[in-house]
Design a protein around this motif. Structure first.
Motif, PDB file in Angstrom:
ATOM      1  N   PRO A 274      68.726  25.504  -3.097  1.00 25.83           N
ATOM      2  CA  PRO A 274      68.399  24.526  -4.146  1.00 25.83           C
ATOM      3  C   PRO A 274      67.290  25.002  -5.073  1.00 25.83           C
ATOM      4  CG  PRO A 274      68.471  23.481  -1.975  1.00 25.83           C
ATOM      5  CD  PRO A 274      68.620  24.950  -1.752  1.00 25.83           C
ATOM      6  N   LEU A 275      66.335  25.746  -4.540  1.00 26.78           N
ATOM      7  CA  LEU A 275      65.258  26.257  -5.398  1.00 26.78           C
ATOM      8  C   LEU A 275      65.800  27.262  -6.407  1.00 26.78           C
ATOM      9  CD1 LEU A 275      62.441  26.704  -2.739  1.00 26.78           C
ATOM     10  CD2 LEU A 275      62.256  25.293  -4.797  1.00 26.78           C
ATOM     11  N   LYS A 276      66.695  28.129  -5.914  1.00 30.05           N
ATOM     12  CA  LYS A 276      67.281  29.137  -6.803  1.00 30.05           C
ATOM     13  C   LYS A 276      68.055  28.455  -7.933  1.00 30.05           C
ATOM     14  CE  LYS A 276      68.751  33.409  -7.763  1.00 30.05           C
ATOM     15  NZ  LYS A 276      67.846  34.532  -8.063  1.00 30.05           N
ATOM     16  N   GLU A 277      68.771  27.416  -7.540  1.00 32.20           N
ATOM     17  CA  GLU A 277      69.581  26.711  -8.538  1.00 32.20           C
ATOM     18  C   GLU A 277      68.712  26.040  -9.603  1.00 32.20           C
ATOM     19  OE1 GLU A 277      72.856  23.131  -8.444  1.00 32.20           O
ATOM     20  OE2 GLU A 277      72.640  24.419  -6.694  1.00 32.20           O
ATOM     21  N   ALA A 278      67.629  25.439  -9.168  1.00 33.74           N
ATOM     22  CA  ALA A 278      66.806  24.671 -10.111  1.00 33.74           C
ATOM     23  C   ALA A 278      65.790  25.526 -10.849  1.00 33.74           C
ATOM     24  CB  ALA A 278      66.093  23.547  -9.355  1.00 33.74           C
ATOM     25  N   TYR A 279      65.279  26.547 -10.185  1.00 36.83           N
ATOM     26  CA  TYR A 279      64.143  27.286 -10.764  1.00 36.83           C
ATOM     27  C   TYR A 279      64.329  28.798 -10.780  1.00 36.83           C
ATOM     28  CZ  TYR A 279      61.843  22.814 -10.050  1.00 36.83           C
ATOM     29  OH  TYR A 279      61.521  21.485 -10.097  1.00 36.83           O
ATOM     30  N   GLY A 280      65.455  29.275 -10.253  1.00 37.56           N
ATOM     31  CA  GLY A 280      65.632  30.713 -10.059  1.00 37.56           C
ATOM     32  C   GLY A 280      65.632  31.524 -11.334  1.00 37.56           C
ATOM     33  N   ASP A 281      65.922  30.909 -12.473  1.00 35.42           N
ATOM     34  CA  ASP A 281      65.940  31.680 -13.718  1.00 35.42           C
ATOM     35  C   ASP A 281      64.549  31.817 -14.328  1.00 35.42           C
ATOM     36  OD1 ASP A 281      65.753  28.974 -14.214  1.00 35.42           O
ATOM     37  OD2 ASP A 281      66.850  29.086 -16.113  1.00 35.42           O
ATOM     38  N   ARG A 282      63.579  31.088 -13.775  1.00 38.63           N
ATOM     39  CA  ARG A 282      62.236  31.131 -14.371  1.00 38.63           C
ATOM     40  C   ARG A 282      61.167  31.616 -13.412  1.00 38.63           C
ATOM     41  NH1 ARG A 282      61.302  25.222 -15.862  1.00 38.63           N
ATOM     42  NH2 ARG A 282      62.865  24.881 -14.224  1.00 38.63           N
ATOM     43  N   PHE A 283      61.411  31.470 -12.127  1.00 36.53           N
ATOM     44  CA  PHE A 283      60.368  31.786 -11.143  1.00 36.53           C
ATOM     45  C   PHE A 283      60.952  32.675 -10.041  1.00 36.53           C
ATOM     46  CE2 PHE A 283      59.453  27.679 -13.028  1.00 36.53           C
ATOM     47  CZ  PHE A 283      58.168  27.879 -13.514  1.00 36.53           C
ATOM     48  N   THR A 284      60.132  33.575  -9.557  1.00 37.37           N
ATOM     49  CA  THR A 284      60.571  34.459  -8.478  1.00 37.37           C
ATOM     50  C   THR A 284      60.239  33.806  -7.137  1.00 37.37           C
ATOM     51  OG1 THR A 284      60.334  36.425  -9.825  1.00 37.37           O
ATOM     52  CG2 THR A 284      60.212  36.724  -7.433  1.00 37.37           C
ATOM     53  N   LEU A 285      61.199  33.820  -6.265  1.00 38.99           N
ATOM     54  CA  LEU A 285      61.072  33.135  -4.974  1.00 38.99           C
ATOM     55  C   LEU A 285      60.862  34.160  -3.862  1.00 38.99           C
ATOM     56  CD1 LEU A 285      64.058  30.706  -5.580  1.00 38.99           C
ATOM     57  CD2 LEU A 285      61.624  30.212  -5.919  1.00 38.99           C
ATOM     58  N   PHE A 286      59.774  34.019  -3.140  1.00 37.91           N
ATOM     59  CA  PHE A 286      59.469  34.881  -1.993  1.00 37.91           C
ATOM     60  C   PHE A 286      59.916  34.167  -0.715  1.00 37.91           C
ATOM     61  CE2 PHE A 286      56.334  38.262  -3.210  1.00 37.91           C
ATOM     62  CZ  PHE A 286      56.203  37.964  -4.556  1.00 37.91           C
TER      63      PHE A 286
END
Lengths: 357, 411
Positions: A274-286
């Motif tokens: 869900p994080l990738k879907e909502a924010y993955g284009d703007r923020f890098t997820l560790f």
């Protein structure tokens, strides 16, 4: 791609050749077993200090950091400032008066002391970063180093939490001082050439310990200042907190103007999908391998599946760096950790890692 | 000296002829039904019955013969209602002892567990097999977003919480015209029939009710996260309590000597809320309730609050408290000598007479006697003390220890 290019691609939301991988906090005894010696970053520090003296022990930390990174194929590493030499008995501070029982008064006094002692971190405590650079140059390595400037957490600070309710101006002063202290630290990091800085701090468990309104009021504006300073210097801000952040996630990421999210806590409901879907284009997820549950108590097969699922969920236009959601402690069996390493390597058709310890 | 006068002298810090005793005068000074049956046997009392009037805590009605036998000076207002077997139904205690419970309760056995049911069969609480009392299982507001709440339906949610919807006799009467008339008549009858001090259980909980609705972890977090919403809730709760207080004291006020409020503010290691947070959130409302009670009735104000309260006692006294119960002497900061020295001239200690955690259940009768004598020697001088063991006597406490406890007080 080199490790640095891979990490850059992740941050710039370009497709890397493979998802960058690292370990945020890998502790003894697992680190000792992997290295085949006491890990000077954790349980082996005392022994290194006794055998090599302070500077030698710090340099051993750098060697151990890099040996683990190379052994496990990591693309970046996380290093905290090293301990400074212990003061002589004459230089030890005298024990102070016990803190006041009143939480507001206690915080007010802490603020006074913090204001009086505001200063950049001692160069001695930052030797690890110079040692890492020198050791990497010697080995022909170039791994980005993530360094912490966490100062805006509230976890377990009950005086601060009560002051946010009872005397907001005192709490605000605390956070403003924290920002000044972090900025001083960041300036030092920038001088050392570090360009990946952890900011923020823990404020949530199975639920946030601060309301969205209070987060917007007290924390987001302060962390934003750090992000802006880092961006002005061409560096990146990585916001870190355990726990359920969904109620404040917009403020935590966009409101703080950070580049990335670290300590993504699957157990608290923070799924990378869900994080990738909502924010993955703007923020890098560790993240976010579940160190507290699956890695600790699952089977190696379950760990392998978990790694695959995580990589699949994070894949697409960069923006993902694989690691555990927090520290790898003694609860993680070696077999499970190896299953995680090889789960990653298998996903990207790399040679399996064989442990000879 | 009558029992009533003895109690009032103690609360007003005059030395009574002997230390007054409360046994079963309220829902935290009593005894569990299984233990009560054995106590009656030890006292040689075979008359009467076994009525579990507080079903959650499995407390027995302490009958007049037993109160007389231990030298008790109190009676609960609820004893005016549901006398005899009318309004009761048969039940069996976990140890197989037959007893009666209020007929208005809905209980159901599933396997080895007993469930307490609410409207439409809602599972309010459970007594698991082998357990001695019921635990709340349903929290009606658990999933509500607290910060936006207006609390317009607060009172309706009470009916879906075990602690708020399982009344004891007396509290089962609605505060409407008919209920108030029955309350007034019963209170008058009881008053006329006894010279014991009558304790009226009002409640008025402010810190606990949100726990019953939201669960304690959410409640404590909500205070810190959403202080404005919490104040809205407290104001609403206080308004509801004040409205009930007017009606209730209008019916029973002239017939009671002590009005009991409840709010557990402490735990084993100290207060559950800091003094600073108590002053911000609870003290203004407690003060409002307790002062209004004084205006409406010539009754002493008592708070039941377990735990280590020492850091809060000054504020509680300022808020209008006459007497504090149960004085949990094993908790942090609750050293009896310190309490008596620091607060004994301003606050009556209703409890603390015998430790119910270690000494009463696990000591020998002689150890119980010695312990009780020490407590009475500390708390008793100058009045300001009503003897009560620290809390309800659990089912497994040896009857000879209970007898020894009361013998020591009455020496």
């Amino acid at each position: 791609m080199t490790s640095r290019e891979r990490v850059e691609a992740a941050f710039e939301h370009r497709e890397p050749d493979r998802t960058p991988v690292f370990e945020y906090v890998l502790l003894s005894p697992l680190a000792d077993r992997l290295l085949g010696r006491p890990y000077a970053v954790d349980a082996g520090w005392g022994r290194a200090l006794a055998e090599r003296g302070w500077e030698g022990a710090v340099r051993q930390r750098a060697i151990d950091h890099l040996d683990l990174a190379v052994l496990l194929g990591h693309d970046l590493l996380y290093a905290v400032p090293n301990p400074v030499p212990e003061p002589t008995a004459a230089g030890s501070p005298a024990p102070g008066a016990p803190p006041p029982a009143d939480p507001v008064e206690a915080l007010r006094r802490r603020n006074e002391r913090a204001a009086e002692s505001l200063a950049p971190p001692a160069d001695e405590g930052l030797l690890i970063y110079r040692a890492l650079r020198e050791e990497m140059e010697r080995r022909g390595l170039d791994l980005p180093v993530l360094a912490p400037a966490y100062a805006h957490g509230i976890w377990t600070d009950t005086d601060l939490m009560q002051a946010m309710v009872l005397a907001p101006e005192v709490a605000a002063e605390h956070f403003a001082l924290a920002t000044r202290q972090s900025l001083a630290r960041i300036e030092k990091y920038l001088e050392l050439g570090l360009d990946l800085i952890g900011v923020g701090g823990d404020f949530a468990g199975q639920r946030p310990m601060i309301s969205p309104q209070m987060y917007r009021r007290f924390i987001a504006p302060e962390v934003r200042q750090l992000s802006r300073r880092l961006h002005a210097a061409g560096a990146r801000a990585v916001n870190a907190s355990d726990g359920d952040l969904w109620p404040v996630i917009d403020d935590f990421l966009a409101g703080c103007e950070v580049d990335a999210y670290l300590e993504i806590d699957l157990h608290a409901g923070m799924g990378i999908g869900p994080l990738k879907e909502a924010y993955g284009d703007r923020f890098t997820l560790f993240g976010n391998l579940d160190c507290g549950n699956t890695l600790s108590f699952g089977t190696p097969e379950e760990v392998g599946t978990h790694v695959t699922d995580c990589l699949r969920a994070g894949w697409g236009d960069g923006g993902h760096i694989l690691c555990a959601s927090n520290a790898i402690t003694a609860s993680v069996p070696l077999a499970n950790y190896l299953a995680a390493v090889n789960g990653y390597r298998g996903f990207f058709d790399l040679e399996p890692f064989t442990f000879h310890g | 000296m009558t029992s009533r006068q003895r109690i009032l002298d103690a609360i007003e810090h005059r030395q009574p002829d002997r230390v007054p005793i409360d046994f079963g005068g309220h829902r935290s000074s009593g005894i569990m039904a299984m233990g009560y049956a054995r106590l009656k046997e030890a006292l040689g009392i075979s008359s009467g019955g076994l009525y579990v009037y507080d079903f959650i805590q499995q407390l027995a009605i302490v009958e007049p013969d037993v109160i007389d036998a231990v030298g008790g000076d109190t009676v609960e207002l609820g004893r005016a209602f549901m006398p005899g077997d009318e309004g009761w139904k048969d039940w069996t205690l976990p140890d197989g002892t037959p007893c009666k419970i209020p007929a208005y309760l809905e209980v159901e056995k599933r396997g080895g567990d007993w469930w307490l049911l609410g409207e439409d069969g809602l599972e309010l609480g459970v007594q698991k097999e082998g357990c001695l009392y019921f635990e709340q299982t349903h929290f009606p507001c658990l999933d509500r977003a607290f910060d936006e709440e207006r609390f317009d339906d607060l009172e309706e949610t009470f009916g879906r919480s075990m602690w708020l919807s399982t009344p004891h006799p007396g509290a089962h009467l609605a505060l409407d015209e008919a209920g108030l008339a029955e309350l007034a008549a019963g209170a008058a009858r009881l008053r006329a029939s006894t010279d014991r001090a009558v304790i009226g259980l009002f409640g008025g909980n402010l810190f606990e009710i949100p726990q019953f609705l939201y669960r304690i972890d959410n409640h404590l977090a909500n205070i810190g996260l959403y202080p404005e919403a919490h104040h809205r809730m407290l104001q609403k709760l206080c308004d509801l309590h004040l409205a009930d207080l007017e009606k209730w004291l209008g019916a029973v006020g002239e017939h009671i000597d002590v009005i009991l409020f409840g709010d557990d503010l402490g735990g084993q290691t100290g207060p559950l809320i800091s003094p600073a947070m108590y002053r911000e959130f609870l003290k203004p409302y407690h003060s409002k309730l307790w002062h209004r009670a004084r205006e409406l009735a010539d009754a002493k104000v008592m708070l039941h609050s377990c735990g280590g309260l020492e850091p809060l006692l000054g504020d509680l006294i300022e808020a209008g408290l006459d007497t504090i119960n149960p004085v949990q002497i094993t908790s942090e900061g609750m050293d009896p000598r310190h309490l008596k020295d620091a607060y004994g001239d301003r606050l009556c200690f209703w409890g603390g007479g015998c430790d119910t955690r270690d000494v009463l259940p696990h000591g020998t009768p002689q150890e119980v006697r010695d312990h009780v004598r020490r407590q009475v020697d500390i708390f008793g001088p100058g009045g300001g003390f009503v003897f009560q063991q620290v809390h309800n006597i659990m089912a497994d406490v040896p009857a000879q220890n209970i007898v020894a406890m009361f013998e020591a007080v009455n020496e």
